[in-house]
Write an enzyme that holds these catalytic residues in place. Structure first.
Site, mmCIF file in Angstrom:
data_model
loop_
_atom_site.group_PDB
_atom_site.id
_atom_site.type_symbol
_atom_site.label_atom_id
_atom_site.label_comp_id
_atom_site.label_asym_id
_atom_site.label_seq_id
_atom_site.Cartn_x
_atom_site.Cartn_y
_atom_site.Cartn_z
ATOM 1 N N LYS A 198 62.587 37.014 -25.379
ATOM 2 C CA LYS A 198 61.420 36.130 -25.300
ATOM 3 C C LYS A 198 61.787 34.961 -24.397
ATOM 4 O O LYS A 198 62.670 34.169 -24.721
ATOM 5 C CB LYS A 198 61.017 35.641 -26.683
ATOM 6 N N LYS A 250 58.777 39.556 -23.898
ATOM 7 C CA LYS A 250 57.652 38.627 -23.840
ATOM 8 C C LYS A 250 58.007 37.477 -22.913
ATOM 9 O O LYS A 250 59.073 36.871 -23.093
ATOM 10 C CB LYS A 250 57.348 38.100 -25.253
#
Length: 326
Positions: A198, A250
């Site tokens: 992320k 992400k």
């Protein structure tokens, strides 16, 4: 004249031929719908930076979940927005907290017809907006945060979540959550979708509005540096070793190289999150007449699928599923 022996254009001559030889396909079951539910709302509240996306009431959330199940989506990912916040993010572990009751609502609505996922992080619940508890100097205390994550994981499992999504990027979070779930009787029934890589992205902006974020400063001391690809793969590898069932990259758009490398390297399902900024850019450009909205949406999702993600979190999940079914 001499003509080429090979004419690849023959396989592009009409829509039927293009469908026949298409290498990448989308299916509703590949898609997961992220949703926001806010405590105290009587009706859905529009998010200005994400046209068509809402902060849901509990009732409208149930309807969205029922629609998602009927469309054959792969899952729904819940984010809770509490009425009150504190330094510890206590609402995250309160059985009567908005995220936990929303999980129970959705599970009661769809049963096992849709994978009910919940974001496992404290940022929506803390008054400082960080993903963990803070030390006196304002830095995030990794190891103190892990116990909060363990408790949150159990609370979500007890509420009925099929899958929890630890997204805080704390070292050791997957191992601690897996141990807590296993010791609480959820070894076989609750899986972990780990936000393995992320990144500290500029494209999260609209999400901050969506969750009424209280964040001051940034999260660069725990989220990934956008310059680093190998480091993202290392994080994913560690999460798998700690017990992650699925790992996620992400954002998706700017990190398709990481998605592709992860898909080539690891033998677990790879997810990617098409985040709020990616959604807002396409919607904004389309609203100005600069791009063909529907084609851009499908092209963006195909690119993520082509890179190797077998699961895509996207705010267009229900709309695209309707398109695919028709």
């Amino acid at each position: 004249m001499s003509f080429p022996a090979h004419r690849p254009r023959r396989l592009r001559v009409n829509p039927a031929v293009r469908r026949l030889v298409g290498e990448t396909r989308l299916h509703p079951s590949d898609l997961v719908l992220p949703v926001f539910v806010k405590e105290g709302l009587a009706e859905p509240h529009p998010i200005s930076s994400m046209p068509g996306v809402y902060q849901h009431s509990r009732e409208s959330l149930r309807k969205a979940a029922s629609e998602a199940a009927g469309l054959g989506l792969g899952g729904i990912m819940l984010f809770g927005i509490p009425a009150a916040k504190d330094a510890e993010g206590s609402g995250a572990t309160d059985p009567d907290g908005i995220l936990n009751v929303a999980v129970a609502d959705v599970r009661a609505e769809v049963g096992d017809d849709l994978v009910v996922m919940a974001d496992l992080c404290l940022d929506e619940f803390t008054d400082h907006g960080h993903c963990g508890v803070l030390r006196p100097d304002g830095s995030v205390d990794n190891d103190a945060t892990l116990q909060r994550y363990a408790d949150m994981g159990v609370a979500l499992a007890q509420a009925g979540a099929h899958m929890v999504g630890p997204s805080g990027m704390m070292d050791g979070q997957v191992a601690v959550i897996r141990k807590a779930l296993d010791s609480s009787g959820f070894a076989e029934s609750v899986s972990i979708l780990a936000y393995g890589a992320k990144y500290a992205s500029a494209f999260y902006g609209p999400f901050r509005e969506a969750v009424d974020s209280s964040l001051e400063g940034d999260r660069r001391t725990y989220q990934q540096d956008p310059a680093n690809g190998r480091d993202g793969l290392r994080e994913i590898e560690l999460d798998i070793a700690e017990g992650a069932d699925i790992v996620m990259v992400k954002p998706a758009m700017s990190y398709l190289d990481v998605v592709a490398r992860a898909a080539d390297r690891f033998d677990v399902p790879i997810a990617a999150y098409q985040i709020s900024g990616e959604y807002a850019m396409i919607e904004g450009a389309a609203a100005n007449g600069w791009i063909d909205r529907d084609r851009a949406i499908l092209e963006s999702l195909l690119s993520i699928r082509r890179a190797g993600a077998s699961i895509i979190l996207t705010y267009w999940a229900s709309e695209v599923a309707q398109t695919l079914r028709s």
